[in-house]
Design a protein around this motif. Structure first.
Motif, PDB file in Angstrom:
ATOM      1  N   LEU A 344       0.933  -1.128  -0.054  1.00  0.00           N
ATOM      2  CA  LEU A 344       0.184  -0.236   0.095  1.00  0.00           C
ATOM      3  C   LEU A 344       0.824   0.812   0.077  1.00  0.00           C
ATOM      4  O   LEU A 344       2.193   1.196   0.578  1.00  0.00           O
ATOM      5  CB  LEU A 344      -0.743  -0.254   1.472  1.00  0.00           C
ATOM      6  CG  LEU A 344      -1.915  -1.345   1.174  1.00  0.00           C
ATOM      7  CD1 LEU A 344      -3.127  -0.900   2.600  1.00  0.00           C
ATOM      8  CD2 LEU A 344      -3.066  -0.713   0.075  1.00  0.00           C
ATOM      9  N   ASP A 348      -2.839   5.121  -0.678  1.00  0.00           N
ATOM     10  CA  ASP A 348      -4.074   3.892  -0.199  1.00  0.00           C
ATOM     11  C   ASP A 348      -4.037   4.127   1.199  1.00  0.00           C
ATOM     12  O   ASP A 348      -5.364   3.909   1.673  1.00  0.00           O
ATOM     13  CB  ASP A 348      -3.099   2.539  -0.437  1.00  0.00           C
ATOM     14  CG  ASP A 348      -2.917   2.849  -1.306  1.00  0.00           C
ATOM     15  OD1 ASP A 348      -4.008   3.191  -3.061  1.00  0.00           O
ATOM     16  OD2 ASP A 348      -2.341   1.906  -2.202  1.00  0.00           O
ATOM     17  N   HIS A 377      -9.143  -0.645  -1.849  1.00  0.00           N
ATOM     18  CA  HIS A 377      -8.340  -0.847  -3.171  1.00  0.00           C
ATOM     19  C   HIS A 377      -8.879  -1.793  -3.763  1.00  0.00           C
ATOM     20  O   HIS A 377      -8.150  -3.273  -3.424  1.00  0.00           O
ATOM     21  CB  HIS A 377      -7.643  -1.098  -2.382  1.00  0.00           C
ATOM     22  CG  HIS A 377      -7.065   0.067  -1.484  1.00  0.00           C
ATOM     23  ND1 HIS A 377      -6.586   0.931  -1.796  1.00  0.00           N
ATOM     24  CD2 HIS A 377      -6.949  -0.193  -0.213  1.00  0.00           C
ATOM     25  CE1 HIS A 377      -6.476   2.330  -1.388  1.00  0.00           C
ATOM     26  NE2 HIS A 377      -6.541   1.266   0.281  1.00  0.00           N
TER      27      HIS A 377
END
Lengths: 392, 59
Positions: A344, A348, A377
């Motif tokens: 990530l 994110d 995501h």
């Protein structure tokens, strides 16, 4: 030191003392060797444990508990706080006393303990491990034993000497620095975790309060990122920013293997436990409870093997099989999750935290948090599905 | 010849370097780190992983 033993345990951390305790309780003659001058020091650990977990492995004593934790706070790069009321509320231990007392409990079962005893090699007989070579106060001893248990930590060499593959890949080694800092003001009921590629790439920063003005603050980053900037530099920046008034009372470096389980943790006459066997949770780096669970299994199996006069790899593998059965799937799931989380970006993480902040706090369970992360995501869906499908 | 130099006065003796060494060339005693230069392949894993930058490559 010139005696012969059923079992020699190398390393007197929580894993070593636990294995020694159970093996001796089951009737084995056990020697526990520690290379340092004092058991329990230095403390290379954040000292946090889950309540359910620790109660599975030991009868808790109040003097081991520095602080009781009521919730975990995950802090995103932009400062958004996600509070998790985990069902498994935990403690901050006083590891010095904890380790000391575990060794004393082993001694009460008849375990002989020697400190400042550096194991420098293994003895062999008919291809099997048959004891250790030790340096102790200027003398070299060869001590025979039917089984050697390597509890010699991240720096383990006992397994390597016996031909086991104990090397940790750079990316699977969390390289850490921690400080005990005073002059800080903290809500003592929260354990804080900071996730950010700026602050701690491929890892996290922890702030674990020991009381209202004292905290264990530390950071672990993946070894693959440490070449550019070492953990100490990251931690100094964080402490200067977050706790400008802090007095640093202790600074300790360390490493945690956050790796897949080893293919083999036993061979003829030898077993590995704890960090030496890469048993810490690869996602969190937590290893106290896991290593003690594994060590209890190992200690019991070792004592049975002694009674049966069969210390072959095949017999000792009963321990490895039990561990695989009880913890194999959860270890693999944590490892896959670690890989997903560390992919990530800071954007994110910020978006995920913002989405989770909209969920009512009482619904902040781990599952809800991951569901939200999933919706935020889509490109992580394959990873996260794999993680959940791979569940226990 | 290039080799790894240990700044023992900076070392915290944590053993993180020992675990990432592919050829078992590093030995950790209570307060001393030793490299076996015959075995070391200068892969630099230990230099990269050290939390305190205790190890360095010297020409």
């Amino acid at each position: 030191m010139n005696d012969a033993y059923d079992i020699i345990v190398v390393g007197a951390g929580p894993a070593g003392s636990t294995a020694a305790y159970y093996a001796a309780q089951q009737g084995a003659k056990v020697l526990l060797l520690e290379k340092d001058r004092e058991i329990g020091i230095p403390v290379r650990c954040g000292e946090a444990v889950g309540e359910k977990g620790i109660r599975q492995v030991v009868d808790l004593r109040p003097e081991w508990i520095a602080n009781r934790i009521e919730a975990v706070r995950l802090i995103a790069p932009d400062g958004t706080i996600v509070k998790v009321q985990h069902e498994d509320i935990g403690f901050i231990l006083d590891r010095k006393r904890f380790d000391y007392d575990l060794a004393m409990m082993a001694a009460q079962q008849g375990v002989k303990i020697v400190t400042k005893a550096y194991v420098c090699g293994l003895l062999r007989a008919n291809g099997a491990v048959a004891g250790v070579e030790v340096l102790h106060l200027g003398h070299r001893y060869q001590i025979p034993a039917k089984i050697v248990i390597g509890a010699d930590g991240v720096e383990s060499r006992v397994g390597r000497w016996a031909g086991l593959k104990t090397q940790v890949r750079l990316r699977d080694m969390e390289t850490c620095v921690q400080m005990v800092v005073s002059n800080v003001t903290l809500p003592r009921q929260y354990c804080d975790f900071y996730f950010s590629n700026q602050l701690a790439p491929g890892g996290y920063i922890w702030v674990f309060p020991k009381n209202d003005h004292l905290a264990n603050v530390g950071l672990g980053i993946s070894g693959e990122f440490a070449a550019h900037k070492p953990p100490l530099a990251y931690l100094k920046e964080f402490v200067a920013w977050r706790f400008p008034q802090a007095a640093i009372l202790t600074m300790v470096a360390g490493g945690v293997p956050c790796a897949p389980l080893m293919e083999e943790v036993v061979t003829d006459g030898l077993m590995l436990i704890g960090d030496a066997a890469h048993q810490a949770n690869p996602l969190t780096g937590g290893g106290i409870v896991l290593s003690m669970l594994a060590s209890r299994m190992a200690g019991m199996v070792a004592a049975e093997a002694i009674r049966e006069n069969n210390v072959s790899k095949q017999r000792l593998a009963a321990y490895a099989k039990q561990w695989e059965k009880t913890h194999g799937n959860s270890h693999r799931r944590s490892y896959r999750l670690k890989d997903a989380v560390y992919k990530l970006t800071d954007d994110d993480l910020n978006r995920t935290a913002a989405a989770i902040a909209k969920i009512p706090p009482e619904q902040h369970t781990i599952i809800n948090i991951f569901k939200t992360a999933l919706m935020q995501h889509p490109r992580l869906i394959p990873d996260i599905i794999k993680v959940f499908l791979g569940g226990n | 010849m290039k080799q790894i130099n240990i700044k023992n006065d900076l070392c915290d003796f944590c053993g993180t370097c020992v675990a990432v060494c592919p050829v078992d060339a590093i030995e950790l005693l209570e307060a001393r780190l030793v490299i076996d230069y015959q075995t070391c392949t200068v892969c630099l894993n230990c230099v990269k992983v050290c939390p305190l930058r205790v190890l360095e490559l010297t020409a």
